[in-house]
Design an enzyme around this catalytic site. Structure first.
Site, short mmCIF file in Angstrom:
data_model
loop_
_atom_site.label_atom_id
_atom_site.label_comp_id
_atom_site.label_asym_id
_atom_site.label_seq_id
_atom_site.Cartn_x
_atom_site.Cartn_y
_atom_site.Cartn_z
N SER A 139 0.85 -1.19 0.00
CA SER A 139 0.00 0.00 0.00
C SER A 139 0.88 1.23 0.00
CB SER A 139 -0.88 0.01 1.27
OG SER A 139 -1.53 1.25 1.46
N TYR A 152 -2.81 -1.44 10.07
CA TYR A 152 -2.76 -1.60 8.61
C TYR A 152 -1.41 -1.15 8.06
CZ TYR A 152 -3.97 -0.92 3.68
OH TYR A 152 -3.99 -0.97 2.30
#
Length: 254
Positions: A139, A152
């Site tokens: 990401s 995350y």
């Protein structure tokens, strides 16, 4: 650059969003595809759409046993595994000080440990076949410090690092390992938190829009293909310039 003829690719989290777009583009490029996901109805619908070169299997990426079953299934159906796309994951957002230990561990178990188990599972077969390509979906949050992403973000930084370690260890076995770092992308998962397709200037990227799942899939298919035969250990940002730094409007002549 999208030629995957005679290759077999396993895609986790493949039933919808980025994973489903990778599956579509891989099949269009000539690959056989195994869509692995917990979303059985969505996965079955997708493989019906994709036709005879696609199969679905239910997979909990945190389970070693289910990973082995998925790998065995892919080999039984299509003979070998040439590519693995570790795309399954969950996205969350809350301040570091309110994150619970239980939730932090759950996110790392799915987003990072699941990637590790998947890589470890397919490596022996890839070595026996003379090589392969592993693409791990990290990401933009794995390239910079992003607020409200303690679990995350930590998991995605871990995926980035694990990819580089894999690239170093597996290079002589002709197994390439790369990470892809999407920016804010419109998918069913991000739609749940209010992201809209083509939305204006969110999150203030130089390109002024969110990404599309097909744009991320194009980068993944490139890394799976022989066009990327000398690319390993790379971290490919597909984020509209988000991680390059703050956006500054530039006016010609000023």
């Amino acid at each position: 650059m999208s030629d995957l003829s005679n290759k077999t690719v396993v895609i986790t989290g493949g039933a919808r969003g980025i994973g489903a777009e990778v599956a579509r583009k891989a099949v269009a490029g000539g690959a056989h595809v195994v869509v692995a996901d917990l979303l059985e109805a969505d996965g079955q619908d997708l493989v019906k759409e994709l036709g005879e070169r696609a199969r679905f299997i239910r997979l909990d990426v945190t389970s070693e046993e289910e990973w082995q079953r998925a790998a065995d299934f892919a080999v039984a159906e299509f003979g070998r595994i040439d590519g693995l796309v570790n795309n399954a994951g969950i996205s969350t957002g809350q301040p570091l000080e309110t994150e619970t230990v239980e939730h932090f561990r759950q996110v790392l178990d799915i987003n990072l440990t699941g990637v590790f188990i998947g890589m470890r599972t397919v490596i022996p077969g890839m070595k026996a076949n003379g090589g392969g390509s592993i693409v791990n979906i990290s990401s933009a949050a794995g390239l910079m410090g992003l607020a409200l992403t303690s679990s995350y973000g930590a998991s995605k930084w871990g995926v980035r690092g694990l990819s580089k370690i894999g690239a170093v260890e597996l290079g002589t076995s002709r197994i390439r390992v790369n990470s892809v770092h999407p920016g804010m992308t419109y998918t069913p998962m991000t739609a749940q938190v209010g992201i809209k397709e083509g939305e204006g200037n969110y999150p203030n990227t130089p390109m002024g829009r969110v990404g599309e799942a097909s744009e991320i899939a194009d980068a993944v298919v490139y890394l799976l293909s022989d066009a990327a035969s000398y690319v390993t250990g790379a971290e490919l940002a597909v984020d509209g310039g988000w991680t390059t730094g703050p956006t500054v409007k530039y006016v010609m002549g000023q």
